[in-house]
Design an enzyme around this catalytic site. Sequence first.
Site, short mmCIF file in Angstrom:
data_model
loop_
_atom_site.label_atom_id
_atom_site.label_comp_id
_atom_site.label_asym_id
_atom_site.label_seq_id
_atom_site.Cartn_x
_atom_site.Cartn_y
_atom_site.Cartn_z
N GLY A 206 39.76 64.70 45.85
CA GLY A 206 38.72 65.67 46.14
C GLY A 206 38.75 66.05 47.61
O GLY A 206 38.33 65.26 48.47
N ARG A 207 39.25 67.24 47.90
CA ARG A 207 39.38 67.67 49.30
C ARG A 207 38.04 68.08 49.88
O ARG A 207 37.60 67.55 50.89
CB ARG A 207 40.36 68.85 49.37
N ILE B 46 41.05 69.30 37.96
CA ILE B 46 40.26 68.07 37.87
C ILE B 46 39.15 68.09 38.92
O ILE B 46 38.16 67.39 38.78
CB ILE B 46 41.12 66.80 38.03
N ASP B 47 39.31 68.91 39.97
CA ASP B 47 38.34 68.92 41.07
C ASP B 47 37.01 69.57 40.69
O ASP B 47 36.02 69.42 41.41
CB ASP B 47 38.91 69.66 42.27
#
Length: 418
Positions: free
Chosen positions: A192-193, A144-145
């Site tokens: 979201g990293r 998804i990122d």
Amino acid sequence: MAKKRNIIVGQSGGPTAVINSSLAGVYKNAIERGFDKVYGMLHGIQGLLDEQYIDLSTQIHSELDIELLKRTPSAFLGSCRYKLPEIHEDKAIYEKIFEILNKLDIYAFIYIGGNDSMDTIKKLSDYAILTGQTQKFLGVPKTIDNDLALTDHTPGFGSAAKYIGASTKEVIRDALGLTYKKNMITIMEIMGRNAGWLTGATALAKSEDCDGPDLIYLPEVPFDVEKFLAKVKDLLNKKASIVIAVSEGIKLADGRYVCELGSVGDYVDAFGHKQLQGTATYLANFLAAECGCKTRAVELSTLQRSASHMASRVDIDEAFMVGGAAVKAADEGDTGKMVVIDRVSDDPYMAATGIYDVHRIANEEKLVPREWMNKDATNVTKDFVDYIKPLIQGDYQPIMVNGMPRHLVLNMKKGRKK
């Protein structure tokens, strides 16, 4: 007697609303291409090391099952976050994996996942080449990122973006209804990293009937708390309800995550990733103290990746397409590659599959370009929104039973091997 041609497929990393559509694409195309068996690893490479796998023909019996699988969220086979050691560090693990693959007459190993999963494909294909093994190793993109290199976008992103855009619109509407004679600040925390693709998707809420979020902060640009506070105070002079979207991974200039300013656990996964949570809660408490108004934090959390009832038809179809393309590539002799999605046209939107060497993809991250953010990095541009819009189009209605969506569930009593 001719050697059997079998395929084994696994799922790895965080699931998505369409990860099982890729699994369906692998299975259906493998059967149509005449492969003898399609095995599924239970919990990815980690499960395979424990010889946990099933024959997928014991689970998928009809076209209806294929359709149910395409609409089922989470990882049907179970996932893992398991980092293979470097080959020179522990050859015994590789010897064990290949012993199992040879025992099962595996022709092709297909792994559905993101950055870390492509690292697994890279290492296994390298070991096969070094030791003269003949299996083919193919990666199917999933995250998804949306942070995989060399692919226009990743399956799973479009559906998550659709859910986030719709949820943002609903949160904005809710907040507007609660601000009579008082100010309120709502902070939405999005997954979201290091990459802000999902957080930027909150901008999809902006439409004829909605102004969209007031501020959007992505992790690609350092977060300045003082400038943030000044922006919010300025907005409070102009409007009663403020909605702000922040990525869970926003960092200060010194490298600390904003969530670390509050109380956050020290959990770290096998790939060294620190668990991120509490960014919105910290900022909501900070603004309540500084601005003296009502604040609230909204954390979409796992809903972003599991909301299959809001899946995009484009996303489900493309997830199925890349699964099938991996089988085709393996059948044609490719190995050490990942299937990618190439955008052929924007209007009308069209996409096709391509294939790239996994060494160019593994452990690389695709970030939101700086030019797709506004000057002070507090929102995204029209180019960003135009990039996402085609990916959220169309619906894929759940198959409803008694008013609730039906999913395909793994039957552990059938076909389990050990």
